[in-house]
Every structure is written in structure tokens, then in C-alpha cells.
Design a protein around this motif. Structure first.
Motif, PDB file in Angstrom:
ATOM      1  N   GLU A 131       6.775  -9.471   5.291  1.00  0.00           N
ATOM      2  CA  GLU A 131       6.350  -8.015   4.909  1.00  0.00           C
ATOM      3  C   GLU A 131       6.457  -6.952   5.872  1.00  0.00           C
ATOM      4  OE1 GLU A 131       2.949  -5.979   2.188  1.00  0.00           O
ATOM      5  OE2 GLU A 131       2.741  -8.071   2.626  1.00  0.00           O
ATOM      6  N   VAL A 132       6.121  -7.082   6.899  1.00  0.00           N
ATOM      7  CA  VAL A 132       5.972  -6.114   7.874  1.00  0.00           C
ATOM      8  C   VAL A 132       7.332  -5.939   8.594  1.00  0.00           C
ATOM      9  CG1 VAL A 132       5.297  -5.876  10.373  1.00  0.00           C
ATOM     10  CG2 VAL A 132       3.622  -6.670   8.672  1.00  0.00           C
ATOM     11  N   ILE A 133       8.041  -6.841   8.838  1.00  0.00           N
ATOM     12  CA  ILE A 133       9.425  -6.978   9.343  1.00  0.00           C
ATOM     13  C   ILE A 133      10.823  -6.645   8.476  1.00  0.00           C
ATOM     14  CG2 ILE A 133      11.147  -8.074  10.630  1.00  0.00           C
ATOM     15  CD1 ILE A 133       9.095  -9.387  12.017  1.00  0.00           C
ATOM     16  N   THR A 161       3.107 -12.563   6.111  1.00  0.00           N
ATOM     17  CA  THR A 161       2.730 -11.165   6.978  1.00  0.00           C
ATOM     18  C   THR A 161       4.114 -10.784   7.565  1.00  0.00           C
ATOM     19  OG1 THR A 161       0.535 -11.658   7.151  1.00  0.00           O
ATOM     20  CG2 THR A 161       1.398 -10.233   8.509  1.00  0.00           C
ATOM     21  N   LEU A 162       4.785 -11.591   8.358  1.00  0.00           N
ATOM     22  CA  LEU A 162       6.073 -11.119   9.127  1.00  0.00           C
ATOM     23  C   LEU A 162       6.946 -10.765   7.867  1.00  0.00           C
ATOM     24  CD1 LEU A 162       6.171 -13.900  11.853  1.00  0.00           C
ATOM     25  CD2 LEU A 162       5.352 -11.557  12.066  1.00  0.00           C
ATOM     26  N   THR A 179       9.548  -2.561  13.901  1.00  0.00           N
ATOM     27  CA  THR A 179       8.841  -2.111  12.760  1.00  0.00           C
ATOM     28  C   THR A 179       9.736  -1.811  11.584  1.00  0.00           C
ATOM     29  OG1 THR A 179       9.049   0.089  13.772  1.00  0.00           O
ATOM     30  CG2 THR A 179       6.959  -1.197  14.347  1.00  0.00           C
ATOM     31  N   THR A 180       9.125  -1.908  10.337  1.00  0.00           N
ATOM     32  CA  THR A 180      10.016  -1.610   9.225  1.00  0.00           C
ATOM     33  C   THR A 180      10.283  -0.128   9.283  1.00  0.00           C
ATOM     34  OG1 THR A 180       8.194  -0.745   8.187  1.00  0.00           O
ATOM     35  CG2 THR A 180       8.869  -3.154   7.873  1.00  0.00           C
ATOM     36  N   TYR A 195       2.698  -9.424  17.943  1.00  0.00           N
ATOM     37  CA  TYR A 195       2.069  -9.356  16.568  1.00  0.00           C
ATOM     38  C   TYR A 195       0.821  -9.806  16.137  1.00  0.00           C
ATOM     39  CZ  TYR A 195       6.752  -7.777  14.895  1.00  0.00           C
ATOM     40  OH  TYR A 195       7.871  -6.942  14.527  1.00  0.00           O
ATOM     41  N   SER A 234       7.337  -9.075  -0.028  1.00  0.00           N
ATOM     42  CA  SER A 234       6.201  -9.787  -0.241  1.00  0.00           C
ATOM     43  C   SER A 234       6.441 -11.212  -0.573  1.00  0.00           C
ATOM     44  CB  SER A 234       5.325  -9.096  -1.228  1.00  0.00           C
ATOM     45  OG  SER A 234       5.824  -9.060  -2.495  1.00  0.00           O
ATOM     46  N   GLY A 264      10.262  -6.246   4.865  1.00  0.00           N
ATOM     47  CA  GLY A 264       9.825  -5.328   3.602  1.00  0.00           C
ATOM     48  C   GLY A 264       9.825  -6.034   2.629  1.00  0.00           C
ATOM     49  N   ARG A 302      -0.899 -10.424  13.538  1.00  0.00           N
ATOM     50  CA  ARG A 302      -0.830 -11.633  12.560  1.00  0.00           C
ATOM     51  C   ARG A 302       0.686 -12.158  12.333  1.00  0.00           C
ATOM     52  NH1 ARG A 302      -2.487  -8.507   7.310  1.00  0.00           N
ATOM     53  NH2 ARG A 302      -2.651 -10.982   6.517  1.00  0.00           N
TER      54      ARG A 302
END
Length: 432
Positions: free
Chosen positions: A159-161, A156-157, A5-6, A149, A165, A163, A151
Motif C-alpha cells: 500500500e505505501v510503496i 503495508t508495504l 514514497t508513493t 520502514y 491494498s 499504492g 511497518r
């Protein structure tokens, strides 16, 4: 979720930062946009340019991030129209493969170093076509699935992992266009910008969750797997279930084959000539004249008019077939029937399936891995519909059958005991 997680913000003791009761908390600011660290490289489309890229890749260190852009929806050929790669110490390269007979010199420069791809099964065929084939592989999409995960798209990955875009507005453009616009090239270069970093975080999470061995076997399976040829590919026509009878099916087949041949000659995607829905409509109405054909739903546009004689010829061939030459409504399958009919056709098999599903689903939920990645559903159904005959240990026989079907060792080790239990002690599902 067992995936990484971030980082979360540190708590603060400043009361001014805490909203009063009833206040709407401030919105989370959007993740900063991913940008190119080294700027946009020039397109590599000359022998000298390729030699420079090969030299830089050979001098780099660590794994190589790769991606390929095809012209799906525009061209018949699934070939790569742009290849992107990045390696530590080598920077990013954008290669136009159209002017090269092959890229084997680049393949030799990479050697047995690990490739990093996202959704590798989509790109490996077109990369192999130009002489690029991995010895070792890390698929960030597949790894993310194993980690649970929900999505697993690249943006998406990232951004989620990580941080950051990513813009995805150029994902469906015509990559066969020349020259390629600069915004498209920037988009393409960004697809490999952080793959190495993403791979490192995901790889650490795989080790922490005890799934790294699973991933290694899955990646090797991607390298080794050769998909079998499709039988009757025309049966994949969208809406084919609406064809009224065997002669209409024959008409769909003749129209599909004609359209595919024209599309291959023109190097255009078949649906740009006439859509699937038009073929179904013509197969059911069987027009015999150009005017009637062009009045058929879906037969409009240049492709319908320009090749009207060929569409009519296809329909004429279908009309001329004798009854014993018409295709069957469905293909006979060597697999088990649909699970919904098991209870009626073989209640014991239905009980076996229900028991196995409970066990497999419970493990998948506990370890946070999709059921379909734990074991291909078709393999589960095949073994439970007709369990392997054995006078010895059932679990061993199940393991051998799963291996024959194509399951990986890690999948067999986990699921064979569950399947054996379901075979030996089936429990009928409780009535609602």
C-alpha cells in the motif's frame, strides 16, 4: 525515512479544490484493491501439471517470486501445504506439494536465478524440505527494515510503496484443508502478484541510500544460516515462571514431552490438546486422579479427557524423580548477565555498554536503520561485558570477535570502531 514514497498528487491552481478555513478536508480515498492480472490459475497437483509449471518457469525471465502457506495453529508439521510462485513470462503457479516426494525439477528450472520472498526466514525451512533452495535471495521484509520502514508487513508495504491494498482475512486459515476454497487461493496468489515490482522499487531505494551492500550480505546470511537446536524446548512453555519449584518444573517437562509426542503422532498443534496454562496449573497442583485432573483449570475438552491417563502418567513420573534428578530452575548461560545488573556487578562494563549504546544508537538514527539490524544486541553485550584480550589493536580484536559471533562484514565495519572506542574510553551514564 530513506525508503521510497508513493507519488504525490500534482498541485492545482483551482481554488474550488481548496477547502475554506474551518472546513474538514476530504478524506483520502482508500487505495485500490490489488487484483490478479492473469486470473486465478488451477492448482498444480499432478505430474503433468508440475511438468508444465517447470517448463513455463524455465522459459520465463528474471527473478522468481515465491511464497508458502503452512498450517500453523492447526498442524504439528511446519511443512508447506501450498507453494505460490510467479515469474515474468511464466505467470503465477499454485502448487500443492503434498502429493510430490520433492520439487527438485522446479528447483533446477529456477537455477541460480534470484528468489524474492517476504520474511524469508519463515518460509525457507519448509521450501528446503521439498527440495527448493535459493542460490540468490531478495527478502522484501528485511530490505524494508534496512530502509527504515516502521511497518514491514507485505500488505503495508504494497500500500505505501505501490499504492494498492491487499485483503489479509485468510492469513490464519487451515491450509491443510482440502479442497482449498477459491477465496483462499486468490489470497495466496496475490501474495506473489506484485513481489517482483515491489522488489524493484525497494532495490532502487537500497542503492540510493547506500545500503545495497548491506542487504546483499544479509540475504546471503539468510541462505547460509542454520539455526542451532533448541536446548530444553519445554522451557518455552508460556507462563513457566509460575511453576512453583523444581518438581513443578519437572512436571511441566513431562507434560510438555507427552503432549509433544501425542501432537506429532496426530499431526496437530500441541496447544489444541491442552493449553500451556493447563500444564502449569497441573504441575503446581499435581492431581493424582482423573476426576481431580479434569477439575484442574484448563483441562477440559476432548484432548484433556481422551489422554487423561497419559497426563496422569506424566505427573506420576515427575513425582517419582529423586531430588538430584529434578531440572534446575534456570539454565546456566555462557552469555553476560542482564544489563540492568551491570552497574552493580561491574561498573566499568556498564560504562562501556552505555558509551557504545550512545554511539550505535546515534548511527542507527542518522542512517535510519533499526539498532537490532545494525548489530545483534547479544553480540554487543558479549563483547562489552568481557572485551577480547589483546596486546595489539583493540578494534581489530573486536572485529575478530564479532566475526566469530556471526556478525556480517558491513556490521563489523560500522560497529567495531564504536565498540573499540567504548572499551578504550568508557563514560559512565549521567545520573538522572
Amino acid at each position: 525515512m530513506s525508503g521510497p514514497t508513493t507519488a504525490q498528487p500534482e498541485p492545482t491552481d483551482d481554488d474550488s479544490q481548496t477547502p475554506d478555513a474551518g472546513e474538514t478536508p476530504p478524506e483520502t480515498p482508500p487505495a485500490p484493491l490489488l487484483t490478479l492480472r492473469d486470473g486465478l490459475p488451477a492448482i498444480t497437483d499432478t505430474d503433468a501439471g508440475l511438468a508444465d509449471v517447470v517448463a513455463r518457469v524455465a522459459a520465463g525471465t528474471g527473478p522468481v517470486a515465491l511464497d508458502a502457506e503452512r498450517a500453523s495453529g492447526y498442524r504439528y508439521s511446519p511443512r508447506a501445504y501450498l507453494i505460490q510462485l510467479r515469474r515474468e513470462g511464466s505467470g503465477t503457479a499454485l502448487i500443492d506439494p503434498i502429493g510430490y516426494a520433492h520439487l527438485t525439477s522446479l528447483d533446477a528450472a529456477i537455477g541460480d536465478e534470484e528468489w524474492i520472498l517476504h520474511a524469508a526466514s519463515q518460509d525457507l525451512p519448509c521450501l528446503r524440505e521439498v527440495g527448493l533452495a535459493p542460490v540468490r535471495l531478495f527478502d522484501t521484509e528485511l530490505a524494508a527494515r534496512l530502509l527504515g520502514y516502521p511497518r514491514v508487513g507485505l500488505a503495508t508495504l504494497v500500500e505505501v510503496i505501490l499504492g494498492r491494498s491487499m485483503r489479509k482475512e485468510h492469513s490464519a486459515v487451515d491450509w491443510s484443508r482440502r479442497p482449498l476454497p477459491q477465496p483462499w487461493l486468490e489470497y495466496a496468489a496475490l501474495d506473489v502478484e506484485v513481489l517482483v515490482e515491489l522488489r524493484d522499487v525497494i532495490a532502487a531505494a537500497l542503492v540510493e541510500s547506500g545500503k545495497d551492500g548491506w542487504a546483499v550480505q544479509e540475504f546471503q546470511h539468510l541462505i547460509d544460516h542454520v539455526p542451532p537446536p533448541r536446548v530444553d524446548p519445554w522451557r518455552r512453555t508460556s507462563g513457566i515462571h509460575k511453576a512453583k519449584g523444581r518438581r513443578a518444573l519437572a512436571a511441566v517437562r513431562e507434560l510438555w514431552t507427552t503432549r509433544d509426542s501425542i501432537a506429532e503422532q496426530r499431526d496437530t498443534t500441541p496447544g489444541r490438546l491442552i493449553p500451556d496454562s493447563a500444564m502449569i496449573a497441573a504441575a503446581n497442583s499435581m492431581p493424582t486422579s482423573t476426576s481431580a485432573l479434569l477439575d484442574t483449570q484448563g483441562f477440559h475438552g476432548r484432548g484433556a479427557r481422551r489422554y487423561a491417563d497419559q497426563w496422569l502418567g506424566a505427573l506420576a513420573r515427575a513425582r517419582a524423580l529423586r531430588d538430584n534428578e529434578l531440572p534446575p530452575l534456570t539454565l546456566r548461560s555462557d552469555g553476560p548477565p542482564a544489563p540492568r545488573v551491570w552497574a552493580e556487578r561491574d561498573p566499568v562494563a556498564a560504562a562501556r555498554l552505555a558509551t557504545a549504546r550512545v554511539l550505535v544508537n546515534a548511527f542507527a538514527e542518522e542512517r535510519d536503520v533499526p539498532v537490532e539490524n545494525l548489530l545483534t544486541p547479544d553480540y554487543l553485550r558479549r563483547v562489552l561485558w568481557k572485551p577480547p584480550a589483546t596486546t595489539g589493536d583493540v578494534e581489530t580484536a573486536v572485529a575478530e570477535e564479532l566475526a566469530r559471533l556471526g556478525a556480517r562484514v558491513w556490521q563489523i565495519e560500522i560497529t567495531a570502531p564504536m565498540i573499540a572506542q567504548a572499551i578504550l574510553h568508557p563514560k559512565a551514564p549521567k545520573a538522572d
